[in-house]
Design a protein around this motif. Structure first.
Motif, mmCIF file in Angstrom:
data_model
loop_
_atom_site.group_PDB
_atom_site.id
_atom_site.type_symbol
_atom_site.label_atom_id
_atom_site.label_comp_id
_atom_site.label_asym_id
_atom_site.label_seq_id
_atom_site.Cartn_x
_atom_site.Cartn_y
_atom_site.Cartn_z
ATOM 1 N N GLY A 203 0.791 -1.222 0.000
ATOM 2 C CA GLY A 203 0.000 0.000 0.000
ATOM 3 C C GLY A 203 0.824 1.273 0.000
ATOM 4 N N PHE A 204 0.131 2.376 0.273
ATOM 5 C CA PHE A 204 0.769 3.686 0.318
ATOM 6 C C PHE A 204 1.257 4.002 1.729
ATOM 7 C CE2 PHE A 204 -2.336 4.441 -3.210
ATOM 8 C CZ PHE A 204 -1.413 4.735 -4.198
ATOM 9 N N GLU A 205 2.290 4.819 1.798
ATOM 10 C CA GLU A 205 2.692 5.382 3.085
ATOM 11 C C GLU A 205 1.725 6.498 3.456
ATOM 12 O OE1 GLU A 205 6.742 6.718 3.081
ATOM 13 O OE2 GLU A 205 7.351 4.864 4.070
ATOM 14 N N GLU A 206 1.629 6.787 4.747
ATOM 15 C CA GLU A 206 0.718 7.845 5.196
ATOM 16 C C GLU A 206 1.080 9.187 4.575
ATOM 17 O OE1 GLU A 206 0.219 8.109 9.386
ATOM 18 O OE2 GLU A 206 -0.394 6.012 9.623
ATOM 19 N N ARG A 207 2.371 9.443 4.395
ATOM 20 C CA ARG A 207 2.758 10.733 3.816
ATOM 21 C C ARG A 207 2.370 10.816 2.341
ATOM 22 N NH1 ARG A 207 7.864 10.538 1.222
ATOM 23 N NH2 ARG A 207 8.942 8.542 1.439
ATOM 24 N N GLU A 208 2.309 9.681 1.652
ATOM 25 C CA GLU A 208 1.855 9.686 0.263
ATOM 26 C C GLU A 208 0.349 9.965 0.198
ATOM 27 O OE1 GLU A 208 5.037 6.627 -1.859
ATOM 28 O OE2 GLU A 208 3.329 5.799 -0.753
ATOM 29 N N ILE A 209 -0.385 9.366 1.116
ATOM 30 C CA ILE A 209 -1.818 9.649 1.192
ATOM 31 C C ILE A 209 -2.039 11.133 1.491
ATOM 32 C CG2 ILE A 209 -3.943 9.240 2.489
ATOM 33 C CD1 ILE A 209 -3.276 6.941 0.689
ATOM 34 N N SER A 211 -0.060 13.723 0.899
ATOM 35 C CA SER A 211 0.281 14.597 -0.234
ATOM 36 C C SER A 211 -0.731 14.459 -1.362
ATOM 37 C CB SER A 211 1.696 14.283 -0.738
ATOM 38 O OG SER A 211 1.802 12.938 -1.175
ATOM 39 N N ALA A 212 -1.283 13.257 -1.526
ATOM 40 C CA ALA A 212 -2.325 13.070 -2.538
ATOM 41 C C ALA A 212 -3.573 13.859 -2.172
ATOM 42 C CB ALA A 212 -2.661 11.588 -2.693
ATOM 43 N N MET A 213 -3.925 13.846 -0.899
ATOM 44 C CA MET A 213 -5.098 14.599 -0.450
ATOM 45 C C MET A 213 -4.867 16.102 -0.604
ATOM 46 S SD MET A 213 -6.219 12.358 2.914
ATOM 47 C CE MET A 213 -7.555 13.485 3.338
ATOM 48 N N GLU A 214 -3.656 16.548 -0.353
ATOM 49 C CA GLU A 214 -3.331 17.966 -0.554
ATOM 50 C C GLU A 214 -3.489 18.349 -2.028
ATOM 51 O OE1 GLU A 214 0.563 18.636 0.929
ATOM 52 O OE2 GLU A 214 0.015 18.304 3.039
ATOM 53 N N ALA A 215 -3.254 17.355 -2.921
ATOM 54 C CA ALA A 215 -3.380 17.597 -4.360
ATOM 55 C C ALA A 215 -4.812 17.412 -4.850
ATOM 56 C CB ALA A 215 -2.452 16.663 -5.129
ATOM 57 N N GLY A 216 -5.740 17.116 -3.927
ATOM 58 C CA GLY A 216 -7.152 17.009 -4.293
ATOM 59 C C GLY A 216 -7.703 15.608 -4.390
ATOM 60 N N ALA A 217 -6.906 14.590 -4.054
ATOM 61 C CA ALA A 217 -7.393 13.214 -4.120
ATOM 62 C C ALA A 217 -8.318 12.922 -2.943
ATOM 63 C CB ALA A 217 -6.228 12.230 -4.125
ATOM 64 N N VAL A 218 -9.330 12.103 -3.193
ATOM 65 C CA VAL A 218 -10.301 11.730 -2.168
ATOM 66 C C VAL A 218 -10.108 10.257 -1.811
ATOM 67 C CG1 VAL A 218 -12.749 11.503 -1.607
ATOM 68 C CG2 VAL A 218 -11.958 13.398 -3.053
ATOM 69 N N PRO A 219 -9.789 9.939 -0.541
ATOM 70 C CA PRO A 219 -9.666 8.533 -0.141
ATOM 71 C C PRO A 219 -11.024 7.834 -0.216
ATOM 72 C CG PRO A 219 -8.604 9.982 1.449
ATOM 73 C CD PRO A 219 -9.424 10.851 0.554
ATOM 74 N N ILE A 220 -11.047 6.629 -0.756
ATOM 75 C CA ILE A 220 -12.268 5.831 -0.805
ATOM 76 C C ILE A 220 -11.967 4.438 -0.270
ATOM 77 C CG2 ILE A 220 -13.224 7.102 -2.769
ATOM 78 C CD1 ILE A 220 -12.437 4.714 -4.553
ATOM 79 N N THR A 221 -13.009 3.734 0.135
ATOM 80 C CA THR A 221 -12.844 2.365 0.600
ATOM 81 C C THR A 221 -13.360 1.403 -0.453
ATOM 82 O OG1 THR A 221 -13.460 0.760 2.314
ATOM 83 C CG2 THR A 221 -15.072 2.476 1.809
ATOM 84 N N LEU A 222 -12.743 0.245 -0.536
ATOM 85 C CA LEU A 222 -13.173 -0.790 -1.474
ATOM 86 C C LEU A 222 -13.917 -1.914 -0.769
ATOM 87 C CD1 LEU A 222 -10.060 -1.045 -3.837
ATOM 88 C CD2 LEU A 222 -12.059 0.441 -3.998
ATOM 89 N N GLY A 223 -14.323 -1.664 0.469
ATOM 90 C CA GLY A 223 -15.073 -2.676 1.197
ATOM 91 C C GLY A 223 -14.322 -3.182 2.408
ATOM 92 N N ARG A 224 -14.833 -4.245 2.992
ATOM 93 C CA ARG A 224 -14.288 -4.757 4.259
ATOM 94 C C ARG A 224 -13.024 -5.598 4.084
ATOM 95 N NH1 ARG A 224 -19.916 -5.638 4.642
ATOM 96 N NH2 ARG A 224 -20.938 -4.271 6.152
#
Length: 259
Positions: A203-209, A211-224
């Protein structure tokens, strides 16, 4: 019916010329004959040109155009898959299936947790191989264009590459709000460009998440369940394909009822 790609200037009024490696493939592998029909795309306008073989010449095949199918096979939105480099040959499978599902471009990304490390020479060779897989998958799935596989980018380059893309989605194992994910998907409109970030094994590192969110990315879940990297992207692309082509009709909840 077999599908082939040609350059735009090889399509003329009522005549289409097929050149290059496809000539040998048509003549000696498929053993097609004069009069047999095939489908041709120029990889640009998404149209399907139906034609039949008129003559085999020394270095080309001359075909006569029968009709043009304006309604192509492309999604109404351009989807960019930014895929963290996976191990072994998983990237080949990912590209093949992504092309079948309608992706517009694939961007291989060297993330912090990517085990695979490619120098410039190896990266160029891999990219050429991946592009040939994309072309083969485009032919098999009757795509109107050949999706481009970009050169390998680092994380910062990848974020910059999709800076102007209005919708950015990043599946994240710590994202929990399925209602938010459903609302995000149902709010998408045909014509919007969409970028999908998929992490490598680990997966991604927290800092990558972050920086992605700062760039406008929205975290989503793919289920359980935790999905493998080669499964996660296909899941998101399948959702998007269904919503954009079928499930986006007014009043339709479609594929997301069971999420």
């Amino acid at each position: 019916m077999y599908q082939f790609f040609v350059e735009p200037d090889q399509i003329r009024d009522k005549e289409i010329l097929i050149r290059g490696g496809d000539v040998n493939h048509i003549k000696n592998v498929l053993r097609m004959r004069v009069g047999q029909e095939l489908s041709v795309s120029n990889g640009v306008d998404g149209r399907e040109y139906r034609c039949h073989i008129a003559a085999f010449q020394e270095d080309q095949i001359r075909c006569e155009l029968r009709f043009v199918k304006e309604e192509g096979t492309e999604l109404p939105s351009r989807i960019y898959l930014l895929q963290g480099l996976p191990k072994a040959d998983k990237m080949e499978t990912i590209i093949q299936k992504a092309v079948e599902l309608g992706v517009y471009q694939v961007v291989p990304v060297a993330t912090h947790r990517s085990v695979v490390k490619l120098d410039e020479k190896k990266a160029a060779a891999r990219t050429a191989r991946w592009q040939s897989i994309a072309e083969a998958a485009a032919k098999q799935s009757r795509r109107g264009v050949i999706p481009l596989v970009q050169q390998v980018m680092n994380w910062e380059q990848a974020l910059g590459f999709v800076r102007e893309v209005p919708v950015k989605l990043i599946p994240y194992e710590l994202a929990e709000d399925m209602d938010k994910t459903r609302a995000m998907l149902e709010g998408l409109e045909p014509g919007q460009d969409i970028a999908v970030f998929i992490g490598p094994e680990g997966g991604f590192e927290e800092r990558e998440i972050a920086s992605a969110m700062e760039a406008g990315a929205v975290p989503i879940t793919l289920g359980r369940r935790i999905l493998r990297t080669e499964t996660a992207g296909m899941t998101v692309l399948s959702w998007l394909m269904y919503h954009l082509e079928i499930g986006g009709a007014p009043g339709s909840r479609g594929a997301y009822d069971s999420l």
